[in-house]
Design a protein around this motif. Structure first.
Motif, mmCIF file in Angstrom:
data_model
loop_
_atom_site.group_PDB
_atom_site.id
_atom_site.type_symbol
_atom_site.label_atom_id
_atom_site.label_comp_id
_atom_site.label_asym_id
_atom_site.label_seq_id
_atom_site.Cartn_x
_atom_site.Cartn_y
_atom_site.Cartn_z
ATOM 1 N N GLU A 195 -48.193 24.623 34.165
ATOM 2 C CA GLU A 195 -47.900 24.576 35.445
ATOM 3 C C GLU A 195 -46.843 25.351 36.091
ATOM 4 O O GLU A 195 -45.814 25.772 35.305
ATOM 5 C CB GLU A 195 -47.374 22.861 35.451
ATOM 6 N N SER A 219 -57.118 26.374 33.892
ATOM 7 C CA SER A 219 -56.644 25.151 33.920
ATOM 8 C C SER A 219 -55.099 24.896 34.205
ATOM 9 O O SER A 219 -54.607 24.192 33.385
ATOM 10 C CB SER A 219 -57.205 24.397 32.738
ATOM 11 N N CYS A 220 -54.782 25.621 35.277
ATOM 12 C CA CYS A 220 -53.270 25.754 35.494
ATOM 13 C C CYS A 220 -53.165 24.849 36.873
ATOM 14 O O CYS A 220 -54.071 25.144 37.824
ATOM 15 C CB CYS A 220 -52.781 27.079 35.537
ATOM 16 N N ARG A 221 -51.856 24.457 37.103
ATOM 17 C CA ARG A 221 -51.545 23.898 38.428
ATOM 18 C C ARG A 221 -50.609 24.569 39.358
ATOM 19 O O ARG A 221 -49.503 25.018 38.367
ATOM 20 C CB ARG A 221 -51.237 22.351 38.182
ATOM 21 N N THR A 223 -47.716 24.245 42.444
ATOM 22 C CA THR A 223 -47.250 23.384 43.368
ATOM 23 C C THR A 223 -45.945 23.993 43.647
ATOM 24 O O THR A 223 -45.092 24.303 43.249
ATOM 25 C CB THR A 223 -46.717 21.822 42.822
#
Length: 226
Positions: A195, A219-221, A223
């Motif tokens: 993340e 599969s990373c986020r 924000t």
């Protein structure tokens, strides 16, 4: 003079008990492995890092041990906060840093990253990791990497390298230049299950930036990176 049967029986029981203890000790050593060193933030100074009971209290000490002993392949890091000081933590090929331990585990699968969070922090004053010229055998798995800060260098949290980052959170890292969380002039790092939250830069790449390299994201986020 012959030994009485009762004495012989007690002696046999003691021998069996001793053998059982040796077997348990051997299993524990096998599980932890001579290739592993241990770090606890609250460990007393002077440990040799070969068990949780004698853990190092500093990640840099563990990496230095691996630099001098090529058989060390893993560093297990217990929950707590770790500050690099004036210079960044350095990574090494064929060495993986694993976080998420309470400080009692004997198997990697027993760790709980969410419950036993290890934090690598720049405390808003310092950058955190130098990947150097590492390849993908240098690993960082299960850490929160936060509050890195630099106005002099690129890479508020991480600078350079082709290391592999798994299950890591990059939070609130800042550079006045490029690459809030990671920067490399070259290099091909991999980010898997990570993340990137609230990282900032003054030039380009709030989360990651490279000039002549590339990076892999799985599969990373992302924000609030600016």
């Amino acid at each position: 003079m012959s030994i009485q049967p009762a004495v012989q029986h007690r002696t046999a029981i003691l021998i069996l008990a001793f053998q059982a203890l040796l077997a348990l000790f051997a299993q524990d050593c096998l599980a932890q492995g001579a290739d592993t060193r241990f770090v606890r933030a609250n460990a007393p100074a002077g440990g040799n890092g070969t068990s949780w009971a004698t853990a190092y209290n500093n990640i840099k000490t563990a990496v230095a041990a691996a630099n001098s002993n090529q058989s060390i392949k893993k560093i297990w890091v217990a929950k707590g906060t770790y500050f690099p000081g004036a210079t960044r933590f350095t990574l090494k090929n064929n060495l993986a840093l694993y976080g998420g331990f309470a400080g009692t585990e004997t198997q990697l699968a027993q760790r709980d990253i969410a419950l036993h969070e290890p934090i690598l922090t720049g405390q808003g004053t310092n950058a955190i990791i130098n990947g150097g010229t590492t390849n993908d055998t240098a690993g960082v798995d299960g850490f929160t990497i936060r509050d890195g800060f630099t106005t002099q260098e690129n890479g508020g949290a991480v600078l350079n390298g082709s290391s592999t980052y798994r299950n890591c959170r990059f939070i609130d890292n800042f550079t006045a230049n490029s690459g809030g969380a990671w920067y490399g002039d070259t290099g091909t790092p991999r980010f898997i299950g990570c993340e990137f939250i609230g990282n900032e830069c003054g030039a380009g790449g709030a989360a990651s930036e490279t000039v002549n390299g590339s990076f892999t994201v799985v599969s990373c986020r992302f924000t609030g990176n600016t």
